[in-house]
Design a protein around this motif. Structure first.
Motif, PDB file in Angstrom:
ATOM      1  N   CYS A   1      29.378  -1.327  41.880  1.00 17.52           N
ATOM      2  CA  CYS A   1      30.501  -1.617  41.217  1.00 17.52           C
ATOM      3  C   CYS A   1      30.261  -2.333  39.880  1.00 17.52           C
ATOM      4  O   CYS A   1      29.507  -3.379  39.852  1.00 17.52           O
ATOM      5  CB  CYS A   1      31.053  -2.762  42.252  1.00 17.52           C
ATOM      6  SG  CYS A   1      32.997  -3.022  41.675  1.00 17.52           S
TER       7      CYS A   1
ATOM      8  N   PRO B   1      34.716  -2.818  48.057  1.00 18.17           N
ATOM      9  CA  PRO B   1      35.078  -1.717  48.933  1.00 18.17           C
ATOM     10  C   PRO B   1      34.044  -1.686  50.219  1.00 18.17           C
ATOM     11  O   PRO B   1      32.976  -2.196  50.052  1.00 18.17           O
ATOM     12  CB  PRO B   1      35.056  -0.298  48.183  1.00 18.17           C
ATOM     13  CG  PRO B   1      34.131  -0.818  47.055  1.00 18.17           C
ATOM     14  CD  PRO B   1      34.082  -2.227  46.727  1.00 18.17           C
ATOM     15  N   GLU B   2      34.325  -0.797  51.114  1.00 20.76           N
ATOM     16  CA  GLU B   2      33.473  -0.461  52.206  1.00 20.76           C
ATOM     17  C   GLU B   2      32.386   0.509  52.048  1.00 20.76           C
ATOM     18  O   GLU B   2      31.314   0.615  52.630  1.00 20.76           O
ATOM     19  CB  GLU B   2      34.392   0.182  53.536  1.00 20.76           C
ATOM     20  CG  GLU B   2      35.260  -0.902  54.168  1.00 20.76           C
ATOM     21  CD  GLU B   2      34.642  -2.098  54.827  1.00 20.76           C
ATOM     22  OE1 GLU B   2      33.366  -1.941  55.247  1.00 20.76           O
ATOM     23  OE2 GLU B   2      35.442  -3.027  55.129  1.00 20.76           O
ATOM     24  N   GLN B   3      32.662   1.457  50.845  1.00 18.85           N
ATOM     25  CA  GLN B   3      31.535   2.383  50.607  1.00 18.85           C
ATOM     26  C   GLN B   3      30.594   1.716  49.960  1.00 18.85           C
ATOM     27  O   GLN B   3      30.547   1.119  49.064  1.00 18.85           O
ATOM     28  CB  GLN B   3      32.168   3.520  49.737  1.00 18.85           C
ATOM     29  CG  GLN B   3      31.477   4.554  49.255  1.00 18.85           C
ATOM     30  CD  GLN B   3      32.229   5.518  48.601  1.00 18.85           C
ATOM     31  OE1 GLN B   3      33.352   5.630  48.651  1.00 18.85           O
ATOM     32  NE2 GLN B   3      31.477   6.412  47.606  1.00 18.85           N
TER      33      GLN B   3
ATOM     34  N   ARG C   1      39.416   1.975  40.492  1.00 22.61           N
ATOM     35  CA  ARG C   1      39.113   3.231  41.219  1.00 22.61           C
ATOM     36  C   ARG C   1      39.095   3.306  42.686  1.00 22.61           C
ATOM     37  O   ARG C   1      39.100   2.150  43.281  1.00 22.61           O
ATOM     38  CB  ARG C   1      37.732   3.763  41.033  1.00 22.61           C
ATOM     39  CG  ARG C   1      37.376   3.888  39.616  1.00 22.61           C
ATOM     40  CD  ARG C   1      36.135   4.926  39.183  1.00 22.61           C
ATOM     41  NE  ARG C   1      35.294   4.843  40.328  1.00 22.61           N
ATOM     42  CZ  ARG C   1      34.210   3.863  40.155  1.00 22.61           C
ATOM     43  NH1 ARG C   1      34.023   3.305  39.229  1.00 22.61           N
ATOM     44  NH2 ARG C   1      33.154   3.787  41.258  1.00 22.61           N
ATOM     45  N   PRO C   2      39.609   4.257  43.391  1.00 21.92           N
ATOM     46  CA  PRO C   2      40.118   4.179  45.041  1.00 21.92           C
ATOM     47  C   PRO C   2      38.700   3.599  45.702  1.00 21.92           C
ATOM     48  O   PRO C   2      38.820   2.877  46.519  1.00 21.92           O
ATOM     49  CB  PRO C   2      40.249   5.555  45.300  1.00 21.92           C
ATOM     50  CG  PRO C   2      40.786   6.151  44.217  1.00 21.92           C
ATOM     51  CD  PRO C   2      40.071   5.593  43.011  1.00 21.92           C
ATOM     52  N   ASP C   3      37.527   4.056  45.145  1.00 17.95           N
ATOM     53  CA  ASP C   3      36.311   3.564  45.941  1.00 17.95           C
ATOM     54  C   ASP C   3      35.711   2.484  44.979  1.00 17.95           C
ATOM     55  O   ASP C   3      34.459   2.157  45.292  1.00 17.95           O
ATOM     56  CB  ASP C   3      35.388   4.791  45.963  1.00 17.95           C
ATOM     57  CG  ASP C   3      34.899   5.300  44.368  1.00 17.95           C
ATOM     58  OD1 ASP C   3      35.672   5.025  43.421  1.00 17.95           O
ATOM     59  OD2 ASP C   3      33.700   6.155  44.335  1.00 17.95           O
TER      60      ASP C   3
ATOM     61  N   PRO D   1      29.524  -4.733  52.160  1.00 10.22           N
ATOM     62  CA  PRO D   1      30.691  -3.870  52.003  1.00 10.22           C
ATOM     63  C   PRO D   1      31.939  -4.695  52.589  1.00 10.22           C
ATOM     64  O   PRO D   1      31.752  -5.491  53.382  1.00 10.22           O
ATOM     65  CB  PRO D   1      30.385  -2.803  52.724  1.00 10.22           C
ATOM     66  CG  PRO D   1      28.877  -2.646  52.930  1.00 10.22           C
ATOM     67  CD  PRO D   1      28.405  -3.938  53.001  1.00 10.22           C
TER      68      PRO D   1
END
Length: 267
Positions: A239, A233-235, A203-205, A173
């Motif tokens: 992806c 992303p950190e989430q 997308r935001p995530d 992440p």
């Protein structure tokens, strides 16, 4: 041939280098030099992973820096410390002496900043893009069927391989990575002013990236490496981002067919 890690400290160290190369997508030693910027000869890089002689610290670092740092996006200082410790342990076992901890020399490189790994890889790729004969290996995607639409008559494309981050690869992440594909001009039209354009929305995530990346001029029968930088992303999760070949106006050359993608697992 992959070394047998049970045959001794040299082969064990070489096998770890071999595993690093596989994690980076198993690029050729020529690619490690011309795309990832290893400052060592192709023969020296190949010998390092052969397991017959312990490579020098300098050769080891060029091998590791190109693959672990530039290709896989690992932290440069952490990679240097980890691999120099491995090298010292292998040397001590070979010589039968005590392990001597030596500080890792700092390379003559710019001060690090966020995204520097991506910047280094992209600059190398844009300034020294590898365009080669398409006869070097089989195609994963063999081209566009004749009945499907194309923007330019006689145009065609194939994909030879994903140079790194194969589908389902695990990434950490919050890291920056550079995905590289090897495409082949399988038609009769020279590729000029072409790009890979992202066709999936940000997308935001999700993974963020430029909207498009350039493709070097590629003549019929040639292959070309194309790179796209991403921020993971950190989430935790996965992806998936798909890309298609477009012109400067955004028109798709092969609207009904081939796309390339990034598909990684964030864990």
């Amino acid at each position: 041939m992959r070394p047998d890690p049970t045959s001794g400290p040299v082969a064990e160290f070489a096998d770890e280098l071999w595993q690093l190369k596989l994690r980076a997508g198993d690029p050729s030693y020529d690619t490690i030099r011309t795309v990832y910027g290893a400052a060592a000869s192709k023969s020296s890089l190949a010998a390092a992973a052969r397991g017959q002689h312990l490579p020098s610290r300098d050769t080891t670092w060029e091998y590791v820096r190109a693959l672990a740092v530039t290709a896989l996006g690992e932290d440069e200082d952490a990679a240097r410390a980890e691999w120099f410790e491995k090298w010292e342990k292998a040397r001590a076992r070979i010589e039968g002496g005590p392990l001597v901890q030596r500080s890792a020399p700092k390379p003559d490189r710019p001060v690090k900043m966020r995204g520097s790994t991506v910047a280094i890889a992209v600059v190398l790729l844009l300034l020294a893009v590898l365009v080669t004969s398409a006869e070097q290996g089989p195609l994963v995607a063999t081209g566009v069927p004749a009945h499907l639409a194309r923007l330019v008559p006689g145009d065609n494309v194939g994909m030879r391989r994903m140079v790194n981050y194969p589908n389902g690869a695990v990434v950490h992440p919050g890291t920056d990575i550079v995905k590289i594909w090897e495409l082949v001009n399988a038609g009769s039209a020279t590729w000029t002013d072409r790009y890979l354009a992202r066709i999936d929305p940000v997308r935001p995530d999700g993974c963020t990236s430029p909207e498009r990346v350039p493709i070097a001029m590629t003549r019929p029968g040639q292959a070309v490496l194309v790179a796209a930088p991403f921020h993971v992303p950190e989430q935790l999760g996965q992806c998936v981002v798909r890309w298609k070949m477009v012109d400067a106006r955004g028109r798709q050359f092969f609207p009904e067919s081939l796309y390339v993608q990034l598909h990684v697992i964030i864990a």
